[in-house]
Design an enzyme around this catalytic site. Structure first.
Site, PDB file in Angstrom:
ATOM      1  N   ASP A  16       0.621  44.079 -49.569  1.00 44.37           N
ATOM      2  CA  ASP A  16       1.001  44.057 -48.053  1.00 44.37           C
ATOM      3  C   ASP A  16      -0.014  43.954 -47.025  1.00 44.37           C
ATOM      4  O   ASP A  16      -1.356  44.571 -47.518  1.00 44.37           O
ATOM      5  CB  ASP A  16       1.963  45.022 -47.702  1.00 44.37           C
ATOM      6  CG  ASP A  16       2.509  44.772 -46.554  1.00 44.37           C
ATOM      7  OD1 ASP A  16       2.719  43.579 -46.100  1.00 44.37           O
ATOM      8  OD2 ASP A  16       2.895  45.554 -45.826  1.00 44.37           O
ATOM      9  N   GLY A  17       0.010  43.350 -46.170  1.00 40.72           N
ATOM     10  CA  GLY A  17      -1.208  43.238 -45.066  1.00 40.72           C
ATOM     11  C   GLY A  17      -1.871  42.055 -44.854  1.00 40.72           C
ATOM     12  O   GLY A  17      -2.772  41.848 -44.081  1.00 40.72           O
ATOM     13  N   TRP A  21      -4.285  41.017 -41.550  1.00 40.09           N
ATOM     14  CA  TRP A  21      -5.612  41.013 -41.624  1.00 40.09           C
ATOM     15  C   TRP A  21      -6.078  39.642 -40.970  1.00 40.09           C
ATOM     16  O   TRP A  21      -7.287  39.790 -40.491  1.00 40.09           O
ATOM     17  CB  TRP A  21      -5.908  40.769 -43.352  1.00 40.09           C
ATOM     18  CG  TRP A  21      -7.439  40.571 -43.830  1.00 40.09           C
ATOM     19  CD1 TRP A  21      -8.282  41.830 -44.163  1.00 40.09           C
ATOM     20  CD2 TRP A  21      -8.261  39.645 -43.923  1.00 40.09           C
ATOM     21  NE1 TRP A  21      -9.435  41.293 -44.386  1.00 40.09           N
ATOM     22  CE2 TRP A  21      -9.638  39.993 -44.366  1.00 40.09           C
ATOM     23  CE3 TRP A  21      -7.672  38.060 -43.776  1.00 40.09           C
ATOM     24  CZ2 TRP A  21     -10.243  38.683 -44.657  1.00 40.09           C
ATOM     25  CZ3 TRP A  21      -8.768  37.207 -43.935  1.00 40.09           C
ATOM     26  CH2 TRP A  21      -9.947  37.626 -44.479  1.00 40.09           C
ATOM     27  N   HIS A  33      -3.025  35.151 -46.241  1.00 38.51           N
ATOM     28  CA  HIS A  33      -2.792  34.736 -47.724  1.00 38.51           C
ATOM     29  C   HIS A  33      -3.747  34.405 -48.592  1.00 38.51           C
ATOM     30  O   HIS A  33      -3.875  34.621 -49.960  1.00 38.51           O
ATOM     31  CB  HIS A  33      -1.273  34.054 -47.755  1.00 38.51           C
ATOM     32  CG  HIS A  33      -0.339  34.616 -46.827  1.00 38.51           C
ATOM     33  ND1 HIS A  33       0.007  35.813 -46.977  1.00 38.51           N
ATOM     34  CD2 HIS A  33       0.623  33.979 -45.907  1.00 38.51           C
ATOM     35  CE1 HIS A  33       0.938  36.068 -46.310  1.00 38.51           C
ATOM     36  NE2 HIS A  33       1.485  35.040 -45.222  1.00 38.51           N
ATOM     37  N   SER A  61       9.101  38.232 -51.854  1.00 39.44           N
ATOM     38  CA  SER A  61      10.235  39.170 -51.798  1.00 39.44           C
ATOM     39  C   SER A  61      11.431  37.943 -51.546  1.00 39.44           C
ATOM     40  O   SER A  61      11.548  36.832 -51.028  1.00 39.44           O
ATOM     41  CB  SER A  61      10.535  40.159 -50.989  1.00 39.44           C
ATOM     42  OG  SER A  61      10.455  39.771 -49.441  1.00 39.44           O
ATOM     43  N   GLU A  63      13.560  38.438 -49.408  1.00 46.05           N
ATOM     44  CA  GLU A  63      13.843  38.492 -47.945  1.00 46.05           C
ATOM     45  C   GLU A  63      12.415  37.946 -47.113  1.00 46.05           C
ATOM     46  O   GLU A  63      12.890  37.498 -46.129  1.00 46.05           O
ATOM     47  CB  GLU A  63      13.690  40.123 -47.671  1.00 46.05           C
ATOM     48  CG  GLU A  63      14.996  40.694 -47.824  1.00 46.05           C
ATOM     49  CD  GLU A  63      15.011  41.060 -49.214  1.00 46.05           C
ATOM     50  OE1 GLU A  63      14.129  41.394 -49.821  1.00 46.05           O
ATOM     51  OE2 GLU A  63      16.002  41.017 -49.816  1.00 46.05           O
ATOM     52  N   ARG A  67      10.889  34.289 -43.014  1.00 44.63           N
ATOM     53  CA  ARG A  67       9.870  33.977 -42.246  1.00 44.63           C
ATOM     54  C   ARG A  67       9.771  32.752 -41.474  1.00 44.63           C
ATOM     55  O   ARG A  67      10.525  31.719 -42.355  1.00 44.63           O
ATOM     56  CB  ARG A  67       8.423  34.313 -43.025  1.00 44.63           C
ATOM     57  CG  ARG A  67       8.289  35.796 -43.419  1.00 44.63           C
ATOM     58  CD  ARG A  67       7.049  36.012 -44.216  1.00 44.63           C
ATOM     59  NE  ARG A  67       6.982  37.446 -44.524  1.00 44.63           N
ATOM     60  CZ  ARG A  67       5.940  38.201 -44.704  1.00 44.63           C
ATOM     61  NH1 ARG A  67       4.802  37.588 -44.859  1.00 44.63           N
ATOM     62  NH2 ARG A  67       5.909  39.544 -44.782  1.00 44.63           N
ATOM     63  N   LEU A 127      -3.834  41.676 -71.299  1.00 44.49           N
ATOM     64  CA  LEU A 127      -3.108  42.154 -70.042  1.00 44.49           C
ATOM     65  C   LEU A 127      -1.782  41.324 -69.860  1.00 44.49           C
ATOM     66  O   LEU A 127      -1.975  39.930 -69.947  1.00 44.49           O
ATOM     67  CB  LEU A 127      -3.954  41.790 -68.758  1.00 44.49           C
ATOM     68  CG  LEU A 127      -3.219  42.419 -67.522  1.00 44.49           C
ATOM     69  CD1 LEU A 127      -3.134  43.823 -67.244  1.00 44.49           C
ATOM     70  CD2 LEU A 127      -3.887  41.740 -66.331  1.00 44.49           C
ATOM     71  N   ILE A 191       9.578  50.618 -49.961  1.00 45.82           N
ATOM     72  CA  ILE A 191       9.566  49.728 -51.025  1.00 45.82           C
ATOM     73  C   ILE A 191       9.924  48.403 -50.788  1.00 45.82           C
ATOM     74  O   ILE A 191       9.548  47.410 -51.736  1.00 45.82           O
ATOM     75  CB  ILE A 191      10.554  50.566 -52.032  1.00 45.82           C
ATOM     76  CG1 ILE A 191      10.060  51.988 -52.615  1.00 45.82           C
ATOM     77  CG2 ILE A 191      10.775  49.598 -53.277  1.00 45.82           C
ATOM     78  CD1 ILE A 191       8.689  51.907 -53.247  1.00 45.82           C
ATOM     79  N   SER A 192      10.429  48.221 -49.659  1.00 45.42           N
ATOM     80  CA  SER A 192      10.771  46.732 -49.395  1.00 45.42           C
ATOM     81  C   SER A 192      11.416  45.963 -50.386  1.00 45.42           C
ATOM     82  O   SER A 192      11.289  44.784 -50.943  1.00 45.42           O
ATOM     83  CB  SER A 192       9.522  45.963 -48.854  1.00 45.42           C
ATOM     84  OG  SER A 192       9.002  46.641 -47.741  1.00 45.42           O
TER      85      SER A 192
HETATM   86  C1  IPE Z   1       6.585  43.282 -49.210  1.00 46.46           C
HETATM   87  O1  IPE Z   1       6.122  43.048 -47.958  1.00 46.46           O
HETATM   88  C2  IPE Z   1       6.810  41.996 -50.023  1.00 46.46           C
HETATM   89  C3  IPE Z   1       5.496  41.475 -50.576  1.00 46.46           C
HETATM   90  C4  IPE Z   1       4.367  42.194 -50.579  1.00 46.46           C
HETATM   91  C5  IPE Z   1       5.587  40.426 -51.416  1.00 46.46           C
HETATM   92  P1  IPE Z   1       6.745  42.657 -46.589  1.00 46.46           P
HETATM   93  O2  IPE Z   1       5.746  42.548 -45.655  1.00 46.46           O
HETATM   94  O3  IPE Z   1       7.751  41.555 -46.781  1.00 46.46           O
HETATM   95  O4  IPE Z   1       7.841  44.127 -46.349  1.00 46.46           O
HETATM   96  P2  IPE Z   1       8.430  44.402 -45.038  1.00 46.46           P
HETATM   97  O5  IPE Z   1       9.244  43.498 -44.293  1.00 46.46           O
HETATM   98  O6  IPE Z   1       7.267  45.147 -43.961  1.00 46.46           O
HETATM   99  O7  IPE Z   1       9.030  45.738 -45.261  1.00 46.46           O
HETATM  100  C1  IPE Z   2       1.982  40.424 -47.693  1.00 46.91           C
HETATM  101  O1  IPE Z   2       1.295  40.246 -46.540  1.00 46.91           O
HETATM  102  C2  IPE Z   2       2.286  39.024 -48.494  1.00 46.91           C
HETATM  103  C3  IPE Z   2       3.511  38.843 -48.638  1.00 46.91           C
HETATM  104  C4  IPE Z   2       4.671  39.455 -47.985  1.00 46.91           C
HETATM  105  C5  IPE Z   2       3.835  37.414 -49.015  1.00 46.91           C
HETATM  106  P1  IPE Z   2       2.228  40.233 -45.197  1.00 46.91           P
HETATM  107  O2  IPE Z   2       2.212  38.697 -44.923  1.00 46.91           O
HETATM  108  O3  IPE Z   2       3.581  40.832 -45.100  1.00 46.91           O
HETATM  109  O4  IPE Z   2       1.252  40.804 -44.236  1.00 46.91           O
HETATM  110  P2  IPE Z   2       1.654  41.743 -43.024  1.00 46.91           P
HETATM  111  O5  IPE Z   2       2.577  43.008 -43.506  1.00 46.91           O
HETATM  112  O6  IPE Z   2       2.226  41.053 -41.930  1.00 46.91           O
HETATM  113  O7  IPE Z   2       0.410  42.132 -42.387  1.00 46.91           O
HETATM  114 MG    MG Z   3       3.960  42.706 -44.712  1.00 47.75          MG
END
Ligand code: IPE
Ligand code: IPE
Ligand code: MG
Length: 243
Positions: A16-17, A21, A33, A61, A63, A67, A127, A191-192
């Site tokens: 995540d993040g 970033w 990404h 995910s 969910e 987006r 792996l 855990i999302s």
């Molecule tokens: C979890 O991150 C899904 C992935 C890393 C693929 P999200 O950014 O979708 O989770 P939430 O919305 O913050 O819970």
């Molecule tokens: C995680 O990064 C990657 C996916 C969910 C696909 P995010 O896109 O959720 O990044 P943030 O959480 O918005 O920074």
């Molecule tokens: Mg995120």
């Protein structure tokens, strides 16, 4: 500590993040990404070097379809790009690639690419790399429940045969060792809808580092933190710390 430490057999990562970033750099989220994919390459190589047996990465995910469509398209294009570009070298490095999630929602083209990549690498003994794509922990439990229900309605088993072990056998990743360590980057403590059933006794590790900034040193820190944990599995203090 580094020499004696035990390496978890199965590490799962919520990457995540990426978006933040990019936003911190006034760039489009898609750039984040892309930067995240570079981290994936590095961490996969490092996990293989450390002899982690199974690495499971949460890439998309169930969910994440919520987006904006431009971001969903960017993520899917990146997935296709990565499959095209990386599968040969993963295969050369003896990595077995496995996609977990409901892939039926993807285009036929992407589904075929996934099947091809899995078939190409299925006999590799290094792996195991699981990529969770259109994955949801609740979906996984449901698909397992449906398979078990079919076995009952087909008369293959009875209700009493539905044990935890049998249920586990129809969950994603049942053929692999239990998840020892879950790492989440990006500073959220949740855990999302990633693995639910499979993380009943996993150790959880959270770091504020955004996924594109995650690296080998931070992966080592997570493994060191894992080594400092005492896993009791509901039992009592046990000095023998085995991996
Ligand atoms: C979890 O991150 C899904 C992935 C890393 C693929 P999200 O950014 O979708 O989770 P939430 O919305 O913050 O819970
Ligand atoms: C995680 O990064 C990657 C996916 C969910 C696909 P995010 O896109 O959720 O990044 P943030 O959480 O918005 O920074
Ligand atoms: Mg995120």
């Amino acid at each position: 500590m580094t020499q004696e430490r035990c390496i978890p057999s199965h590490v799962a990562i919520i990457m995540d993040g990426n978006g933040r970033w990019a936003q911190q750099r006034s760039q489009l989220r898609a750039i984040g990404h892309r930067a995240g994919l570079k981290t994936v390459r590095k961490i996969v190589a490092y996990a293989a070097e450390l002899k982690v047996k199974v690495l499971t990465l949460y890439a998309f995910s169930s969910e994440n379809w919520k987006r904006p469509s431009s971001e969903v398209s960017a993520l899917i294009s990146l997935f296709i790009y990565a499959l095209n570009r990386e599968v040969k070298s993963l295969n050369k490095n003896n990595v077995r690639l496995n996609i977990i999630g409901d892939i039926s929602r993807f285009s036929d083209h992407l589904q075929n690419m996934i099947i091809h990549a899995q078939n190409l690498t299925k006999h590799n003994s290094g792996l195991v790399l699981n990529i969770a794509a259109n994955y949801g922990g609740r979906w996984d439990i449901l698909q397992s429940a449906k398979k078990i229900t079919m076995q009952v309605t087909d008369g293959k088993i009875t209700l009493d045969d539905i044990t935890e072990d049998r249920f586990s056998s129809t969950m994603c990743m049942s053929e692999f060792p239990e998840v020892d360590l879950v790492i989440r980057t990006g500073g959220e403590y949740r855990i999302s809808n990633f693995l639910l059933w499979q993380i009943a006794y996993s150790e959880l590790y959270f770091t504020n580092t955004l996924w594109p900034d995650f690296n080998q040193t931070l992966f080592d820190e997570a493994i060191d933190a894992f080594n400092a944990r005492e896993r009791r599995f509901g039992g009592i203090h046990n000095k023998e710390h085995s991996c």
